[in-house]
Design an enzyme around this catalytic site. Sequence first.
Site, PDB file in Angstrom:
ATOM      1  N   TYR A 145       2.592  -2.872  -0.618  1.00  0.00           N
ATOM      2  CA  TYR A 145       1.413  -2.599  -1.451  1.00  0.00           C
ATOM      3  C   TYR A 145       1.196  -3.738  -2.453  1.00  0.00           C
ATOM      4  O   TYR A 145       0.095  -4.278  -2.569  1.00  0.00           O
ATOM      5  CB  TYR A 145       1.597  -1.273  -2.181  1.00  0.00           C
ATOM      6  N   SER A 160      -4.634  -4.456  -8.198  1.00  0.00           N
ATOM      7  CA  SER A 160      -3.724  -3.565  -8.933  1.00  0.00           C
ATOM      8  C   SER A 160      -2.831  -4.423  -9.802  1.00  0.00           C
ATOM      9  O   SER A 160      -2.572  -5.592  -9.477  1.00  0.00           O
ATOM     10  CB  SER A 160      -2.870  -2.755  -7.952  1.00  0.00           C
TER      11      SER A 160
END
Length: 250
Positions: free
Chosen positions: A153, A140
């Site tokens: 995350y 990501s």
Amino acid sequence: MTHWSLEGKKAVVTGGTKGIGLAITQELLDLGAEVLVVARNTQPIENKLRGSARLFRLDGDMADAGFRKLLLQKVRDNWGMLDILVNNVGTNIRKKFIEYPEEEYRKIFEINLFSMLDLTQGAFELLKASEGASVINIASVAASFDLQSGTPYGMTKAAIVQMSRHLAAEWAPFKIRVNSVSPWYIETPLTEAVLSQPDRLEKIIARTPLARVGQPEEVAGIVAFLAMDKASYITGQNVMVDGGMSVKGL
């Protein structure tokens, strides 16, 4: 036969039943690969993809070490090797850093990072047997930028990018390429809660030169390319699929 093909390739896609994972599964099938999709419930994909003869399903929790062993054994029994491993499974819990109880940040690490690490390590001999395998890890842009999407995350995604770089060097002698793909905001079930906030969406669009959020198919395209023999000299890279966000200054 065109070189822009995955015909005859054997692929595993984790978390492949919705969002980016579903788009990747569809793309690999369209290009001729045999695809084993792994998710907690794979039945919905059977309906969406009209039961392709090259689509195989396995239900289970990637956070379960026993299930990961079962998955690898299924690949050994059915194919005896593996050409493409797409580590896509992931989750997130969005909140401020000091608000995470231990069980939540450990859950994020277990699903996003440790399950990927364990599966990839366990798949080494299968990938080696391909004599030209490709591992694609879905990371990501949160690996490189603060997206206000939760510290754990971002930490797991940064680790995924670095893992991909290390393995690219370590596994190159075995003709195994390893790359990561880092999407920006893509219209998926995982981002629905964020993109449904008008103020947040406006900020995301303003930060993106292409002035829109991405679509799952736009991530799937680069994953498919990295899986192809056409990408045989590309390894250790982290490809940003971000509409130009990462290069925007003023």
